[in-house]
Enzyme design. Structure first.
Site, PDB file in Angstrom:
ATOM      1  N   ARG A  55       0.738  -1.220   0.020  1.00 30.92           N
ATOM      2  CA  ARG A  55      -0.041  -0.096   0.058  1.00 30.92           C
ATOM      3  C   ARG A  55       0.857   1.216   0.010  1.00 30.92           C
ATOM      4  O   ARG A  55       1.827   1.101   0.262  1.00 30.92           O
ATOM      5  CB  ARG A  55      -1.018  -0.143   1.188  1.00 30.92           C
ATOM      6  CG  ARG A  55      -0.302  -0.378   2.421  1.00 30.92           C
ATOM      7  CD  ARG A  55      -0.545   0.218   3.643  1.00 30.92           C
ATOM      8  NE  ARG A  55      -0.418   1.609   3.684  1.00 30.92           N
ATOM      9  CZ  ARG A  55       0.457   2.410   3.656  1.00 30.92           C
ATOM     10  NH1 ARG A  55       1.781   1.926   3.988  1.00 30.92           N
ATOM     11  NH2 ARG A  55       0.614   3.809   3.413  1.00 30.92           N
ATOM     12  N   GLY A  56       0.111   2.350  -0.129  1.00 31.62           N
ATOM     13  CA  GLY A  56       1.040   3.538  -0.350  1.00 31.62           C
ATOM     14  C   GLY A  56       1.233   3.951  -1.901  1.00 31.62           C
ATOM     15  O   GLY A  56       1.387   3.135  -2.421  1.00 31.62           O
ATOM     16  N   ALA A  57       0.895   5.195  -2.197  1.00 28.23           N
ATOM     17  CA  ALA A  57       0.918   5.288  -3.850  1.00 28.23           C
ATOM     18  C   ALA A  57       2.021   4.976  -4.517  1.00 28.23           C
ATOM     19  O   ALA A  57       2.033   4.050  -5.431  1.00 28.23           O
ATOM     20  CB  ALA A  57       0.431   6.945  -4.034  1.00 28.23           C
ATOM     21  N   ARG A  98      -6.878  -0.477  -7.366  1.00 29.53           N
ATOM     22  CA  ARG A  98      -7.347   0.678  -6.681  1.00 29.53           C
ATOM     23  C   ARG A  98      -7.381   1.698  -7.433  1.00 29.53           C
ATOM     24  O   ARG A  98      -6.756   2.160  -8.266  1.00 29.53           O
ATOM     25  CB  ARG A  98      -6.317   0.950  -5.216  1.00 29.53           C
ATOM     26  CG  ARG A  98      -6.326  -0.146  -4.248  1.00 29.53           C
ATOM     27  CD  ARG A  98      -5.323   0.064  -3.079  1.00 29.53           C
ATOM     28  NE  ARG A  98      -6.099   0.907  -2.143  1.00 29.53           N
ATOM     29  CZ  ARG A  98      -5.627   1.309  -1.203  1.00 29.53           C
ATOM     30  NH1 ARG A  98      -4.245   1.292  -1.017  1.00 29.53           N
ATOM     31  NH2 ARG A  98      -6.126   2.197  -0.293  1.00 29.53           N
ATOM     32  N   GLN A 201      -2.747   2.869   9.650  1.00 31.62           N
ATOM     33  CA  GLN A 201      -1.550   2.750   9.064  1.00 31.62           C
ATOM     34  C   GLN A 201      -0.738   3.634  10.028  1.00 31.62           C
ATOM     35  O   GLN A 201       0.586   3.334  10.141  1.00 31.62           O
ATOM     36  CB  GLN A 201      -1.682   3.589   7.905  1.00 31.62           C
ATOM     37  CG  GLN A 201      -2.205   2.659   6.960  1.00 31.62           C
ATOM     38  CD  GLN A 201      -3.744   3.104   6.575  1.00 31.62           C
ATOM     39  OE1 GLN A 201      -4.267   3.213   7.640  1.00 31.62           O
ATOM     40  NE2 GLN A 201      -3.930   2.814   5.232  1.00 31.62           N
ATOM     41  N   ASP A 242      -1.852  10.955  -2.492  1.00 32.51           N
ATOM     42  CA  ASP A 242      -2.407   9.897  -3.524  1.00 32.51           C
ATOM     43  C   ASP A 242      -2.423  10.335  -4.937  1.00 32.51           C
ATOM     44  O   ASP A 242      -2.296   9.743  -6.099  1.00 32.51           O
ATOM     45  CB  ASP A 242      -3.539   8.964  -3.104  1.00 32.51           C
ATOM     46  CG  ASP A 242      -3.055   8.094  -1.933  1.00 32.51           C
ATOM     47  OD1 ASP A 242      -3.126   8.556  -0.933  1.00 32.51           O
ATOM     48  OD2 ASP A 242      -3.001   7.017  -2.124  1.00 32.51           O
ATOM     49  N   ASN A 252      -5.542  12.682  -0.235  1.00 31.03           N
ATOM     50  CA  ASN A 252      -4.584  11.590   0.634  1.00 31.03           C
ATOM     51  C   ASN A 252      -5.772  10.849   1.712  1.00 31.03           C
ATOM     52  O   ASN A 252      -6.871  10.957   1.674  1.00 31.03           O
ATOM     53  CB  ASN A 252      -3.730  12.429   1.546  1.00 31.03           C
ATOM     54  CG  ASN A 252      -2.495  11.916   2.033  1.00 31.03           C
ATOM     55  OD1 ASN A 252      -2.103  10.887   1.509  1.00 31.03           O
ATOM     56  ND2 ASN A 252      -2.393  11.965   3.359  1.00 31.03           N
ATOM     57  N   LYS A 253      -5.148  10.214   2.466  1.00 31.71           N
ATOM     58  CA  LYS A 253      -5.858   9.193   3.604  1.00 31.71           C
ATOM     59  C   LYS A 253      -6.660  10.068   4.215  1.00 31.71           C
ATOM     60  O   LYS A 253      -6.558  11.230   4.693  1.00 31.71           O
ATOM     61  CB  LYS A 253      -4.800   8.703   4.457  1.00 31.71           C
ATOM     62  CG  LYS A 253      -5.365   7.690   5.341  1.00 31.71           C
ATOM     63  CD  LYS A 253      -6.141   6.915   4.880  1.00 31.71           C
ATOM     64  CE  LYS A 253      -5.434   5.950   3.940  1.00 31.71           C
ATOM     65  NZ  LYS A 253      -6.266   4.991   3.117  1.00 31.71           N
TER      66      LYS A 253
HETATM   67  O1  MRU Z   1      -4.712   3.356   1.933  1.00 26.95           O
HETATM   68  P1  MRU Z   1      -3.185   3.440   2.010  1.00 26.95           P
HETATM   69  O2  MRU Z   1      -2.506   3.066   2.946  1.00 26.95           O
HETATM   70  O3  MRU Z   1      -2.418   3.054   0.577  1.00 26.95           O
HETATM   71  O4  MRU Z   1      -3.022   5.200   1.729  1.00 26.95           O
HETATM   72  C1  MRU Z   1      -1.726   5.706   1.676  1.00 26.95           C
HETATM   73  C2  MRU Z   1      -1.856   7.261   1.770  1.00 26.95           C
HETATM   74  O5  MRU Z   1      -2.730   7.641   1.774  1.00 26.95           O
HETATM   75  C3  MRU Z   1      -0.469   7.814   1.709  1.00 26.95           C
HETATM   76  O6  MRU Z   1      -0.587   8.922   2.467  1.00 26.95           O
HETATM   77  C4  MRU Z   1      -0.088   8.117   0.330  1.00 26.95           C
HETATM   78  O7  MRU Z   1      -0.274   6.923  -0.350  1.00 26.95           O
HETATM   79  C5  MRU Z   1       1.350   8.469   0.107  1.00 26.95           C
HETATM   80  S1  MRU Z   1       2.420   7.276   0.437  1.00 26.95           S
HETATM   81  C6  MRU Z   1       3.816   7.763   0.287  1.00 26.95           C
END
Ligand code: MRU
Length: 351
Positions: A55-57, A98, A201, A242, A252-253
């Protein structure tokens, strides 16, 4: 200010390419189980992205790129054009894993482009491109870490959200890269990490990741953020992204937007750190971003133990959009954009 010792401050790698399989550090199991899941075909990679194993963009984009390399093993083609046509169904399944992080579509577009004009060497081209995407991400994170840290006055406290570290990228991290650099340079005295309900997270990943590097963060409940800001203990909120739109609006999250509102109210600065692969100049504003909604069941339990009554309703959007007016700085490897808007974004990234 001291240079950053990257080996000391960056030890975790969530994605390992072995030459014939993709190994993903299973982020559903952290922090108590450090286990890699082995993916041997592209559908396993798509499923891992959907399940948040990875996970994470930026990490999603890198994993998808290696997923294309795995898909290539199942097809026969004489050249890049033939391979592209045969790979398309696998590419689309990866892309659908996703919706919100643009890095996924961006990485797949790069993989498609790498086949342009390729002859019999098309498989090697794909593998080289996937490795380049990973290598460039690490380099971008190290660069933006230095650029973002330079904005932070020595002795500051910072609050971060979700996990944006080595776990979410090829290494070093985006917002967490800025924080690593800021700690290494003595600019950041204390890091606060929000739990990041519902998937935790912050509590499960960020706190563990910083601990590996000898940084001692303070965990807060998401609902403690405004109170923390009022106390004067944080001067910056530093988050990842993201998708950053053409006008600077940033997805973002979930929970990022309310942090930005609270930060502005309390005179706390708000920084978004992300590689240019997260910038989407084709999307005019945050209104047009598809926000992923996940299983409401994620809200009913903590660590597998049910906390909500049976048969209650729930809504589980997992990202939100922070309007550009609430962002003080967007930091990418290409530089810092202060007070982002459509004009400043165009000047930095073109049309
Ligand atoms: O649902 P996730 O854990 O994939 O969400 C991640 C985030 O929102 C992060 O802040 C974003 O992807 C940046 S990661 C460098």
């Amino acid at each position: 200010m001291n240079d950053i010792d990257f080996d000391r401050y960056d030890r975790i790698r969530p994605i390992r390419w072995t030459g014939d399989a993709l190994e993903l550090l299973d982020q559903r199991r952290l922090p108590f189980h450090v286990e890699y899941v082995r993916c041997q075909d592209s559908d396993a990679v798509a499923a891992a992205i959907h399940a948040l194993t990875v996970r994470g963009a930026p990490a999603i984009g890198i994993a998808a790129a290696w997923g294309v390399v795995l898909a290539a093993r199942d097809i026969q083609a004489d050249d890049g054009a033939g391979a592209l046509a045969a790979l398309e169904p696998a590419l689309q399944r990866l892309n659908a894993a996703r919706p919100t992080a643009v890095n996924l579509a961006w990485a797949l577009a790069r993989m498609r482009r790498s086949l342009g004009g390729a002859g019999a060497d098309w498989r090697e081209r794909l593998a080289r491109e996937a490795q380049a995407i990973a290598d460039e991400d690490l380099a971008a994170n190290r660069r933006m870490g230095a650029l973002g840290a330079a904005l932070i006055v020595p002795g500051s406290g910072v609050l971060t959200h979700c996990n944006t570290g080595s776990l979410a990228t090829a290494g070093f991290g985006t917002a967490l890269g800025v924080i690593r650099a800021g700690v290494a340079q003595g600019r950041i005295e204390q890091v606060y990490a929000g739990e990041t309900r519902p998937w935790l997270q912050g509590a499960r990943l960020t706190v563990w990741e910083l601990q590996q590097d000898g940084i001692a963060p303070i965990l807060i409940a998401d609902s403690a953020a405004a109170h923390l800001m009022k106390s004067g203990r944080v001067q910056w909120v530093v988050v990842g992204a993201d998708r950053i739109c053409a006008n600077g609006d940033t997805a973002n999250k979930i929970g990022t937007y309310q942090l930005a509102i609270a930060a502005r109210h309390h005179g706390v600065k708000f920084m978004v750190a992300a590689p240019s692969s997260t910038v989407d100049m084709a999307t005019a504003s945050g209104e047009a971003i598809e926000i992923e909604e996940r299983d409401p069941g994620e809200l009913f339990a903590v660590g597998g133990v049910r906390t909500a009554a049976e048969q209650v309703g729930a809504w589980n959007p997992v990202f939100d959009v922070t309007p550009h007016e609430l962002i003080d700085a967007i930091v990418t490897e290409r530089g810092v954009i202060e007070r982002p808007d459509a004009q400043a974004m165009r000047a930095a990234f073109g049309a």
